[in-house]
Structures are given as C-alpha cells and as structure tokens.
Design a protein around this motif. Sequence first.
Motif, PDB file in Angstrom:
ATOM      1  N   LEU A   1       0.861  -1.186   0.000  1.00 53.99           N
ATOM      2  CA  LEU A   1       0.000   0.000   0.000  1.00 53.99           C
ATOM      3  C   LEU A   1       0.890   1.226   0.000  1.00 53.99           C
ATOM      4  O   LEU A   1       1.826   1.315   0.792  1.00 53.99           O
ATOM      5  CB  LEU A   1      -0.889   0.018   1.243  1.00 53.99           C
ATOM      6  N   GLU A   2       0.598   2.163  -0.868  1.00 53.60           N
ATOM      7  CA  GLU A   2       1.341   3.416  -0.970  1.00 53.60           C
ATOM      8  C   GLU A   2       0.553   4.546  -0.310  1.00 53.60           C
ATOM      9  O   GLU A   2      -0.626   4.380   0.007  1.00 53.60           O
ATOM     10  CB  GLU A   2       1.592   3.754  -2.449  1.00 53.60           C
ATOM     11  N   ALA A   3       1.185   5.686  -0.149  1.00 52.45           N
ATOM     12  CA  ALA A   3       0.524   6.854   0.441  1.00 52.45           C
ATOM     13  C   ALA A   3      -0.796   7.117  -0.274  1.00 52.45           C
ATOM     14  O   ALA A   3      -0.862   7.119  -1.504  1.00 52.45           O
ATOM     15  CB  ALA A   3       1.431   8.075   0.349  1.00 52.45           C
ATOM     16  N   GLY A   4      -1.847   7.300   0.518  1.00 49.14           N
ATOM     17  CA  GLY A   4      -3.178   7.545  -0.020  1.00 49.14           C
ATOM     18  C   GLY A   4      -4.020   6.299  -0.181  1.00 49.14           C
ATOM     19  O   GLY A   4      -5.226   6.388  -0.387  1.00 49.14           O
ATOM     20  N   ASP A   5      -3.415   5.111  -0.074  1.00 46.74           N
ATOM     21  CA  ASP A   5      -4.163   3.865  -0.228  1.00 46.74           C
ATOM     22  C   ASP A   5      -4.917   3.531   1.055  1.00 46.74           C
ATOM     23  O   ASP A   5      -4.454   3.806   2.166  1.00 46.74           O
ATOM     24  CB  ASP A   5      -3.234   2.694  -0.563  1.00 46.74           C
ATOM     25  N   PHE A   6      -6.067   2.899   0.884  1.00 46.78           N
ATOM     26  CA  PHE A   6      -6.942   2.485   1.979  1.00 46.78           C
ATOM     27  C   PHE A   6      -7.207   0.997   1.844  1.00 46.78           C
ATOM     28  O   PHE A   6      -7.407   0.492   0.743  1.00 46.78           O
ATOM     29  CB  PHE A   6      -8.264   3.258   1.894  1.00 46.78           C
ATOM     30  N   LEU A   7      -7.235   0.300   2.970  1.00 45.31           N
ATOM     31  CA  LEU A   7      -7.536  -1.127   2.991  1.00 45.31           C
ATOM     32  C   LEU A   7      -8.471  -1.404   4.153  1.00 45.31           C
ATOM     33  O   LEU A   7      -8.240  -0.923   5.271  1.00 45.31           O
ATOM     34  CB  LEU A   7      -6.248  -1.948   3.165  1.00 45.31           C
ATOM     35  N   LEU A   8      -9.503  -2.192   3.912  1.00 47.70           N
ATOM     36  CA  LEU A   8     -10.403  -2.665   4.956  1.00 47.70           C
ATOM     37  C   LEU A   8     -10.294  -4.178   5.011  1.00 47.70           C
ATOM     38  O   LEU A   8     -10.496  -4.860   4.002  1.00 47.70           O
ATOM     39  CB  LEU A   8     -11.850  -2.261   4.657  1.00 47.70           C
ATOM     40  N   VAL A   9      -9.958  -4.716   6.188  1.00 44.81           N
ATOM     41  CA  VAL A   9      -9.852  -6.162   6.383  1.00 44.81           C
ATOM     42  C   VAL A   9     -11.020  -6.591   7.272  1.00 44.81           C
ATOM     43  O   VAL A   9     -11.104  -6.165   8.429  1.00 44.81           O
ATOM     44  CB  VAL A   9      -8.505  -6.539   7.032  1.00 44.81           C
ATOM     45  N   PRO A  10     -11.926  -7.430   6.735  1.00 40.72           N
ATOM     46  CA  PRO A  10     -13.074  -7.853   7.537  1.00 40.72           C
ATOM     47  C   PRO A  10     -12.680  -8.895   8.592  1.00 40.72           C
ATOM     48  O   PRO A  10     -11.601  -9.486   8.518  1.00 40.72           O
ATOM     49  CB  PRO A  10     -14.024  -8.460   6.498  1.00 40.72           C
ATOM     50  N   PRO A  11     -13.567  -9.121   9.568  1.00 38.77           N
ATOM     51  CA  PRO A  11     -13.289 -10.136  10.580  1.00 38.77           C
ATOM     52  C   PRO A  11     -12.988 -11.499   9.947  1.00 38.77           C
ATOM     53  O   PRO A  11     -13.436 -11.789   8.831  1.00 38.77           O
ATOM     54  CB  PRO A  11     -14.592 -10.200  11.389  1.00 38.77           C
ATOM     55  N   HIS A  12     -12.224 -12.314  10.655  1.00 33.48           N
ATOM     56  CA  HIS A  12     -11.863 -13.682  10.277  1.00 33.48           C
ATOM     57  C   HIS A  12     -10.931 -13.753   9.073  1.00 33.48           C
ATOM     58  O   HIS A  12     -10.769 -14.822   8.493  1.00 33.48           O
ATOM     59  CB  HIS A  12     -13.118 -14.541  10.036  1.00 33.48           C
ATOM     60  N   THR A  13     -10.323 -12.637   8.697  1.00 30.51           N
ATOM     61  CA  THR A  13      -9.406 -12.617   7.556  1.00 30.51           C
ATOM     62  C   THR A  13      -7.976 -12.473   8.071  1.00 30.51           C
ATOM     63  O   THR A  13      -7.636 -11.439   8.668  1.00 30.51           O
ATOM     64  CB  THR A  13      -9.718 -11.442   6.604  1.00 30.51           C
ATOM     65  N   PRO A  14      -7.125 -13.490   7.844  1.00 26.84           N
ATOM     66  CA  PRO A  14      -5.729 -13.357   8.281  1.00 26.84           C
ATOM     67  C   PRO A  14      -5.062 -12.178   7.578  1.00 26.84           C
ATOM     68  O   PRO A  14      -5.255 -11.963   6.370  1.00 26.84           O
ATOM     69  CB  PRO A  14      -5.097 -14.678   7.849  1.00 26.84           C
ATOM     70  N   HIS A  15      -4.277 -11.430   8.348  1.00 28.80           N
ATOM     71  CA  HIS A  15      -3.550 -10.299   7.783  1.00 28.80           C
ATOM     72  C   HIS A  15      -2.321 -10.017   8.632  1.00 28.80           C
ATOM     73  O   HIS A  15      -2.209 -10.473   9.772  1.00 28.80           O
ATOM     74  CB  HIS A  15      -4.439  -9.065   7.652  1.00 28.80           C
ATOM     75  N   ALA A  16      -1.381  -9.304   8.051  1.00 24.56           N
ATOM     76  CA  ALA A  16      -0.139  -8.904   8.720  1.00 24.56           C
ATOM     77  C   ALA A  16       0.358  -7.664   8.000  1.00 24.56           C
ATOM     78  O   ALA A  16      -0.094  -7.353   6.895  1.00 24.56           O
ATOM     79  CB  ALA A  16       0.894 -10.025   8.646  1.00 24.56           C
ATOM     80  N   PHE A  17       1.303  -6.968   8.618  1.00 18.59           N
ATOM     81  CA  PHE A  17       1.826  -5.775   7.959  1.00 18.59           C
ATOM     82  C   PHE A  17       3.202  -5.433   8.485  1.00 18.59           C
ATOM     83  O   PHE A  17       3.582  -5.811   9.592  1.00 18.59           O
ATOM     84  CB  PHE A  17       0.881  -4.575   8.127  1.00 18.59           C
ATOM     85  N   ALA A  18       3.934  -4.689   7.640  1.00 17.82           N
ATOM     86  CA  ALA A  18       5.275  -4.206   7.962  1.00 17.82           C
ATOM     87  C   ALA A  18       5.563  -3.035   7.037  1.00 17.82           C
ATOM     88  O   ALA A  18       4.944  -2.908   5.976  1.00 17.82           O
ATOM     89  CB  ALA A  18       6.306  -5.312   7.738  1.00 17.82           C
TER      90      ALA A  18
END
Length: 178
Positions: free
Chosen positions: A97-114
Amino acid sequence: MTTKTNETTQTTQTTQNADFGPVLTRAADAETTRDPSSVMTLLADSGHTGGRLTSYRSTFAEGAVGAPAHLHTKASEMFFVIDGALQVLVGEEITVLEAGDFLLVPPHTPHAFAAAPGRTADVLFVFTPGAGRFDYLRLLGRVMRGEADPQEIKDSSERFDNHYVDSPAWREALAARS
C-alpha cells in the motif's frame, strides 16, 4: 427534512442517539507508545467512542515489522497510508500500500503488515467495533522493549480480539527482507 410526493407529505427525521460525545485528540496531548521500530499515537479508544471504534496512528521506521499474521473475530481493521509504504498480507496475498491507499480487512481474515522493504510507513488504523486496544498497544510496546513477557500477548488474544495464525506466505515475505 420534509418532502412532498403525490400530494402527501413525508417527514424524514435524522436523529443520532450517541452514548458518547465528540472525541477530539490534539496531537500535542495524544499519548504515545513506542518500541524500537515504531511510534504509536493513541487517538480514540472504544471507551471514548461508545465501543464503536478504536483509532491510532503508527509510524514505522525503515524495515520495521509491524504485526505477525493474525485475525480478529469481531473487528474490521482499516488501514490508511498517510506517507511511505506498507507491505500487507491479506489472506495469503501480499501487496504494498502506498501513500493515499486504503484497505479494509473484515473479521476472520488473516492479515499482517510491515513497512515495505527499504521504506518507512505512516499509517492510520481504525478498528470497528473498538476493543480497548490501547491496553494491547501499551502491552505490545512493553514486550517489544523487553519489559514484559511475550506470553502476555498470547494470553490476551480473547480480551483484545487479536488471534495469531500461521502464514507461510508471510514467513516467506519476511525471510526475503533479510
């Protein structure tokens, strides 16, 4: 608002029955918690928002690993990249994701970030409904600084709706960063 349709009058009322008042967090007054690679600015927790949401801002140093693969059973997690770039796992797909990007992760969805490789990241996070996450962020900071036992994070998974999961794709992505 009143509208007239076919000689009949309909009245539509907009009411808000909030069990909390407006929430204003001034930058100079916001609590911060930090670990060796990030600073989290705590903006609004569920106790201040009638349980509707929790929001904080994280700035990640170059190469910072934000969170291992996990999911939430009740909350949706929203990411808005203010500056820099954030590498994210959603399900088993990895993207940046770059500057200005939006992400919505719904419940029960595996996710991680760095922070994306070679980049810093400045990200606004919002959880809805809220779950008293400020206490989790404070605990996380203490664990990352070596002031608390990592077992405390594992033991808090139900309380903070933060459930760690295994992700071969995320492990591979992190290994490629080294």
